[in-house]
Design a protein around this motif. Structure first.
Motif, PDB file in Angstrom:
ATOM      1  N   ASP A  49     -12.837  25.577 -28.192  1.00 23.39           N
ATOM      2  CA  ASP A  49     -14.018  25.384 -29.040  1.00 23.39           C
ATOM      3  C   ASP A  49     -13.596  25.326 -30.507  1.00 23.39           C
ATOM      4  OD1 ASP A  49     -16.685  25.881 -30.316  1.00 23.39           O
ATOM      5  OD2 ASP A  49     -17.259  26.190 -28.218  1.00 23.39           O
ATOM      6  N   THR A  50     -14.171  24.335 -31.241  1.00 20.21           N
ATOM      7  CA  THR A  50     -14.035  24.273 -32.702  1.00 20.21           C
ATOM      8  C   THR A  50     -12.626  23.912 -33.188  1.00 20.21           C
ATOM      9  OG1 THR A  50     -15.646  26.095 -32.708  1.00 20.21           O
ATOM     10  CG2 THR A  50     -14.821  25.462 -34.822  1.00 20.21           C
ATOM     11  N   TRP A  87     -21.162  19.778 -32.176  1.00 23.64           N
ATOM     12  CA  TRP A  87     -21.278  21.191 -31.823  1.00 23.64           C
ATOM     13  C   TRP A  87     -21.312  21.367 -30.310  1.00 23.64           C
ATOM     14  CZ3 TRP A  87     -25.566  24.434 -30.312  1.00 23.64           C
ATOM     15  CH2 TRP A  87     -26.726  23.719 -30.025  1.00 23.64           C
ATOM     16  N   THR A  88     -21.303  22.637 -29.868  1.00 22.74           N
ATOM     17  CA  THR A  88     -20.908  22.960 -28.499  1.00 22.74           C
ATOM     18  C   THR A  88     -21.796  22.377 -27.393  1.00 22.74           C
ATOM     19  OG1 THR A  88     -20.142  25.044 -29.416  1.00 22.74           O
ATOM     20  CG2 THR A  88     -20.230  24.897 -27.023  1.00 22.74           C
ATOM     21  N   ASN A 157     -18.487  31.211 -25.047  1.00 25.19           N
ATOM     22  CA  ASN A 157     -19.493  30.724 -25.996  1.00 25.19           C
ATOM     23  C   ASN A 157     -20.878  30.872 -25.374  1.00 25.19           C
ATOM     24  OD1 ASN A 157     -21.360  28.728 -27.268  1.00 25.19           O
ATOM     25  ND2 ASN A 157     -19.567  28.272 -28.515  1.00 25.19           N
ATOM     26  N   ASP A 268     -14.305  20.598 -28.208  1.00 21.15           N
ATOM     27  CA  ASP A 268     -15.658  20.032 -28.189  1.00 21.15           C
ATOM     28  C   ASP A 268     -16.043  19.400 -29.525  1.00 21.15           C
ATOM     29  OD1 ASP A 268     -15.681  22.547 -29.354  1.00 21.15           O
ATOM     30  OD2 ASP A 268     -17.558  23.202 -28.429  1.00 21.15           O
ATOM     31  N   HIS A 269     -15.492  19.921 -30.606  1.00 27.39           N
ATOM     32  CA  HIS A 269     -15.749  19.418 -31.964  1.00 27.39           C
ATOM     33  C   HIS A 269     -14.760  20.118 -32.869  1.00 27.39           C
ATOM     34  CE1 HIS A 269     -17.541  23.298 -32.825  1.00 27.39           C
ATOM     35  NE2 HIS A 269     -18.110  23.203 -31.631  1.00 27.39           N
TER      36      HIS A 269
HETATM   37 ZN   LIG Z   1     -18.266  24.451 -29.957  1.00 29.78          ZN
END
Ligand SMILES: [Zn+2]
Length: 456
Positions: A49-50, A87-88, A157, A268-269
């Motif tokens: 994530d991120t 975003w997620t 998350n 994811d982003h």
């Molecule tokens: Zn995310």
């Protein structure tokens, strides 16, 4: 003593016996040379994530990642991978369905609006309204399970929960909100999917949230920059990615992935550090948020290491995974299988042409109360972003890779063609309607959302 010559009937019989003997020897030889049927490959998808794409590849802001560097050298690295959002919830839903956000409908997730938070503060009875994955759209774990895989999922998350439908298709699914990567890997070790499943193949999805804010400073990678809060935050962020790298190495050893299966690593982003005036992953579709990581490692399934520059998207991950383990393509799908590229097949040139001629899209809900959105379309070096007021901004990424030089119009035919392509894309209908869910916004949830920056 003279021998009596064999009569014709006896000769026929002995010829038949010799032929049968030879056939038996041949069958034995063929049978001995053949390997026993090999077990089906295990499939592991890890989502970081991120993690912005350039944190692992180039430039001055690169994390130290010895494990991922080594893995990358033995993988297919897609260096121009786009998310479908920034975003997620919508991006991961695209990973799970091979559809764009305006097709799968998960555009809201656990983002709270400040106004909702104020109502909660004043009245104590506010709720979040979420949209779930439509029941008629099969997710990646559902596909794997239907084809005989045992399925395990673990996510750190809050968006990756049963409320939105992300637990569908998993035999075992756990959400450990904000758990660090070491705890996540410990949990996978406790499951020990290889032992649990025996001869059956397994599918494992691991969603690591360490690089998401708030960033923890990990030693020895963190470099304090007290006079520059952005540089300090970036150093903490990069130290989180280095920390993840060590835990990924543990995970790979634990699962014996190089030998036993297919490993896909995606993000994811990304994350913004004031490239476009803000920090985090607030509504924007620029490169620092939309460009993501995508590695495919699988010598066991014929994946040959390569660096691929073709533009691809998170919608391509599911068809690629299914194809590499010889499962049928899922419908509906907006993505393409990249398996031919991963295996270096002779016929991959047709796919390369298709990928270079394709337009990719992304969407980000900008304002929940007013339903305003940001949209983007990308083809070749050109990217178009339409803001919440439907104003168009064109970027030529060949000369402006960081998207700092917007143009309100372009004469370039590829760039200009993005406007009608995006208009058509924006009119695409939802492919199913998920349940609308209301989650009570209590103090604990509100605090959690604030700490993740999920309030605006
Ligand atoms: Zn995310």
């Amino acid at each position: 003593m003279s021998r009596t010559p064999a009569r014709p009937r006896d000769r026929r019989l002995s010829t038949a016996l010799v032929a049968m003997g030879l056939l038996l020897v041949f069958l034995l030889l063929v049978g001995c040379g053949k390997d026993p049927p090999s077990p089906r490959p295990n499939v592991v998808v890890v989502l970081l994530d991120t993690v912005r794409a350039d944190a692992l590849t180039d430039g001055p802001h690169r994390a130290e990642t010895p494990f991922l560097d080594k893995l990358r050298a033995g993988s297919v690295a897609f260096i121009n991978t786009r998310s479908t959002s920034s975003w997620t919830a919508p991006a991961t839903a695209s990973l799970f369905t091979s559809l764009y956000p305006n097709e799968h409908g998960v555009i809201q997730g656990f983002v709270a609006h400040r106004k909702t938070m104020e109502i909660m503060k004043n009245r104590g009875d506010a709720a979040l309204e979420l949209n779930a994955l439509p029941g008629n759209i099969a997710t990646l774990p559902e596909r794997m399970k239907a084809d005989g895989y045992r399925t395990f999922g673990i996510a750190a998350n809050i968006n990756l929960g049963p409320e939105i439908g992300f637990s569908r298709g998993f035999d075992k699914f756990t959400r450990l909100d904000d758990a660090t990567a070491d705890i996540m890997v410990d949990s996978v070790a406790a499951w020990d999917p290889a032992r649990t499943t025996g001869d059956e193949p397994y599918f494992l999805y691991v969603h690591l949230n360490d690089a998401h804010s708030p960033y923890i400073a990990h030693q020895p990678w963190y470099r304090s920059a007290r006079d520059d809060s952005v540089a300090d935050a970036r150093s903490r962020y990069l130290s989180e990615i280095s920390f993840i790298d060590g835990q990924l190495s543990r995970l790979a050893d634990l699962l014996d992935l190089s030998r036993r299966g297919l490993l896909v690593i995606v993000s994811d982003h990304g994350e913004e550090f004031f490239e476009h005036g803000r920090m985090g992953h607030l509504p924007s579709l620029h490169a620092e948020l939309n460009d993501v990581v995508f590695l495919v490692h699988g010598p066991r399934v014929g994946v040959l290491p390569a660096t691929r520059p073709e533009p691809v998207s998170l919608i391509d991950v599911m068809p690629t995974v299914l194809d590499l383990v010889h499962l049928p393509h899922a419908e509906p799908s907006s993505g393409l299988s990249l398996a031919a590229l991963c295996r270096g097949d002779d016929g991959a040139s047709a796919l390369v042409r298709k990928l270079n001629e394709r337009t990719l899209f992304a969407h980000r809900l900008e304002n929940m109360l007013h339903g305003r959105s940001l949209w983007s379309a990308m083809r070749g070096p050109w990217k178009l972003i339409q803001d919440e007021q439907n104003r168009s901004f064109f970027y030529d990424r060949e000369r402006d890779s960081r998207e700092q030089l917007p143009e309100s119009r372009t004469e370039d035919p590829v760039g200009a063609g993005l406007e009608p392509a995006l208009a058509e894309f924006r009119s695409r209908p939802l492919l199913g309607r998920g349940n609308e869910i209301r989650i009570p916004l209590d103090k604990k949830l509100s605090k959690q959302l604030k700490s993740l920056g999920y309030v605006r």
